[in-house]
Scaffold this motif. Structure first.
Motif, PDB file in Angstrom:
ATOM      1  N   ALA A 128      -1.436   2.934  -8.724  1.00 12.55           N
ATOM      2  CA  ALA A 128      -1.829   1.589  -8.305  1.00 12.55           C
ATOM      3  C   ALA A 128      -1.614   0.577  -9.431  1.00 12.55           C
ATOM      4  O   ALA A 128      -1.125  -0.531  -9.203  1.00 12.55           O
ATOM      5  CB  ALA A 128      -3.288   1.584  -7.852  1.00 12.55           C
TER       6      ALA A 128
ATOM      7  N   VAL B 210      -9.454   5.445  -1.812  1.00 18.50           N
ATOM      8  CA  VAL B 210      -8.655   4.226  -1.911  1.00 18.50           C
ATOM      9  C   VAL B 210      -8.892   3.593  -3.276  1.00 18.50           C
ATOM     10  O   VAL B 210     -10.037   3.455  -3.720  1.00 18.50           O
ATOM     11  CB  VAL B 210      -9.025   3.208  -0.808  1.00 18.50           C
ATOM     12  CG1 VAL B 210      -8.174   1.948  -0.921  1.00 18.50           C
ATOM     13  CG2 VAL B 210      -8.872   3.825   0.569  1.00 18.50           C
ATOM     14  N   SER B 211      -7.798   3.210  -3.947  1.00 18.31           N
ATOM     15  CA  SER B 211      -7.905   2.572  -5.256  1.00 18.31           C
ATOM     16  C   SER B 211      -6.850   1.488  -5.389  1.00 18.31           C
ATOM     17  O   SER B 211      -5.732   1.633  -4.893  1.00 18.31           O
ATOM     18  CB  SER B 211      -7.708   3.602  -6.376  1.00 18.31           C
ATOM     19  OG  SER B 211      -7.708   2.978  -7.656  1.00 18.31           O
ATOM     20  N   ASP B 212      -7.214   0.413  -6.077  1.00 17.33           N
ATOM     21  CA  ASP B 212      -6.211  -0.576  -6.482  1.00 17.33           C
ATOM     22  C   ASP B 212      -6.057  -0.588  -8.001  1.00 17.33           C
ATOM     23  O   ASP B 212      -5.508  -1.519  -8.578  1.00 17.33           O
ATOM     24  CB  ASP B 212      -6.546  -1.977  -5.960  1.00 17.33           C
ATOM     25  CG  ASP B 212      -7.824  -2.550  -6.560  1.00 17.33           C
ATOM     26  OD1 ASP B 212      -8.452  -1.893  -7.412  1.00 17.33           O
ATOM     27  OD2 ASP B 212      -8.187  -3.688  -6.188  1.00 17.33           O
TER      28      ASP B 212
ATOM     29  N   VAL C 127       0.860  -1.192   0.000  1.00 18.68           N
ATOM     30  CA  VAL C 127       0.000   0.000   0.000  1.00 18.68           C
ATOM     31  C   VAL C 127       0.893   1.238   0.000  1.00 18.68           C
ATOM     32  O   VAL C 127       1.908   1.275   0.705  1.00 18.68           O
ATOM     33  CB  VAL C 127      -0.937   0.042   1.229  1.00 18.68           C
ATOM     34  CG1 VAL C 127      -1.814   1.295   1.197  1.00 18.68           C
ATOM     35  CG2 VAL C 127      -1.811  -1.201   1.311  1.00 18.68           C
TER      36      VAL C 127
ATOM     37  N   GLU D 153     -12.472   1.043  -6.141  1.00 22.59           N
ATOM     38  CA  GLU D 153     -12.203   2.266  -5.400  1.00 22.59           C
ATOM     39  C   GLU D 153     -13.354   2.578  -4.457  1.00 22.59           C
ATOM     40  O   GLU D 153     -14.508   2.214  -4.705  1.00 22.59           O
ATOM     41  CB  GLU D 153     -11.958   3.440  -6.346  1.00 22.59           C
ATOM     42  CG  GLU D 153     -13.085   3.742  -7.307  1.00 22.59           C
ATOM     43  CD  GLU D 153     -12.687   4.813  -8.323  1.00 22.59           C
ATOM     44  OE1 GLU D 153     -13.490   5.735  -8.550  1.00 22.59           O
ATOM     45  OE2 GLU D 153     -11.584   4.713  -8.881  1.00 22.59           O
TER      46      GLU D 153
ATOM     47  N   PHE E 294      -6.596  -3.986   0.092  1.00 27.32           N
ATOM     48  CA  PHE E 294      -7.653  -2.998  -0.119  1.00 27.32           C
ATOM     49  C   PHE E 294      -8.478  -2.825   1.149  1.00 27.32           C
ATOM     50  O   PHE E 294      -8.766  -1.707   1.588  1.00 27.32           O
ATOM     51  CB  PHE E 294      -8.536  -3.419  -1.290  1.00 27.32           C
ATOM     52  CG  PHE E 294      -9.525  -2.376  -1.737  1.00 27.32           C
ATOM     53  CD1 PHE E 294      -9.184  -1.438  -2.695  1.00 27.32           C
ATOM     54  CD2 PHE E 294     -10.803  -2.334  -1.197  1.00 27.32           C
ATOM     55  CE1 PHE E 294     -10.095  -0.468  -3.112  1.00 27.32           C
ATOM     56  CE2 PHE E 294     -11.725  -1.376  -1.594  1.00 27.32           C
ATOM     57  CZ  PHE E 294     -11.368  -0.439  -2.554  1.00 27.32           C
TER      58      PHE E 294
ATOM     59  N   VAL F 275      -2.169  -1.074  -3.729  1.00 25.42           N
ATOM     60  CA  VAL F 275      -3.283  -0.217  -3.316  1.00 25.42           C
ATOM     61  C   VAL F 275      -2.723   1.164  -3.001  1.00 25.42           C
ATOM     62  O   VAL F 275      -1.641   1.282  -2.427  1.00 25.42           O
ATOM     63  CB  VAL F 275      -4.013  -0.809  -2.091  1.00 25.42           C
ATOM     64  CG1 VAL F 275      -5.044   0.165  -1.537  1.00 25.42           C
ATOM     65  CG2 VAL F 275      -4.666  -2.139  -2.452  1.00 25.42           C
TER      66      VAL F 275
END
Length: 270
Positions: A162, A178-180, A123, A184, A219, A168
């Motif tokens: 990402a 938050v996004s991978d 992350v 999101e 995530f 992440v």
């Protein structure tokens, strides 16, 4: 690109796991927040170790449940410890968090951050300015604090970062993101006083590492840490409170929060 709708992370389970596992979190962090970061982890129920020497960084990282690398006060020797610790974490399958504090402050710091990002962090956590700088290569000479919200440009930078790093990315601001690269979510928990106490973002990075070290998927761990730390901020800031009292109450709130509080009070949205 249209992001897919993720499942709702079980933020309560993440906190319960931290309390049950008591993960050992290796923190290579900055001088300004070392004590506060250790106290935040202890209040949460995790176990911190602050080891910055290159001679032991790899060995301690290899034996930890998670690693957090914070670029707040980098030195040549600390940079070498970061390289060794992240390499050991990657080799051992140990999750680690990169906190690119002030990444745009100087070309040297930016180059170090980009090098460390190549070690595949689990992350990356930063404010909007830091994520924009890390993703797009801007070095603006500004300090480590940012009052910027999470703009669409910052969200795009987070998605691109990402996808590039296979990790992440958590962007903190008035509303967190938050996004991978595909999924999101936005987290709406938090308090304005969190921006008036130094090191809250750094403490958050360590809390995130604790969630990873307790076994939460990346995530979910990022979302859970944002909810957890944001709720602690809300409770610490309740009433007529100044920054000094807020900081003390923040540790108390981290200790007092339980899984049921997170399940009830989390404010998560697409």
């Amino acid at each position: 690109m249209t992001a897919t709708a993720p499942h709702q992370p079980d933020v309560a389970a993440a906190l319960a796991a931290v309390r049950r596992v008591r993960p050992l979190v290796h923190c290579i962090t900055n001088d300004v927040v070392m004590n506060s970061t250790a106290n935040a982890l202890l209040a949460l129920g995790a176990s911190p170790v602050m080891a910055h020497a290159p001679e032991e960084a790899a060995g301690i990282a290899a034996g930890a449940a998670a690693l957090v690398v914070n670029l707040g006060t980098p030195t040549r020797w600390r940079a070498e410890a970061m390289r060794l610790a992240t390499a050991a974490a990657r080799a051992g399958g140990i999750p680690w968090v990169m906190d690119p504090v002030g990444v745009g402050s100087s070309p040297w710091r930016h180059d170090l951050a980009r090098e460390l990002a190549g070690a595949r962090p689990t992350v990356i956590r930063g404010n909007a300015r830091e994520i924009l700088s890390l993703a797009w290569g801007e070095t603006d000479g500004a300090g480590v604090d940012s009052e910027a919200g999470v703009s669409e440009a910052a969200r795009e930078a987070a998605r691109a970062l990402a996808q590039e790093q296979g990790c992440v990315v958590a962007v903190t601001g008035f509303v967190d993101f938050v996004s991978d690269g595909e999924r999101e979510l936005h987290v709406h928990n938090g308090h304005p006083l969190m921006a008036r106490v130094t090191g809250t973002g750094c403490m958050l990075g360590a809390v995130l590492a604790a969630c990873l070290g307790a076994g939460a998927p990346p995530f979910d761990a990022a979302v859970a840490a944002l909810v957890l730390f944001g709720l602690a901020g809300e409770r610490a800031g309740a009433g007529d409170v100044g920054p000094g009292t807020f900081q003390v109450r923040l540790f108390d709130a981290l200790a007092a929060l339980g899984p049921d509080d997170l399940a009830r009070d989390a404010r998560i949205a697409p």
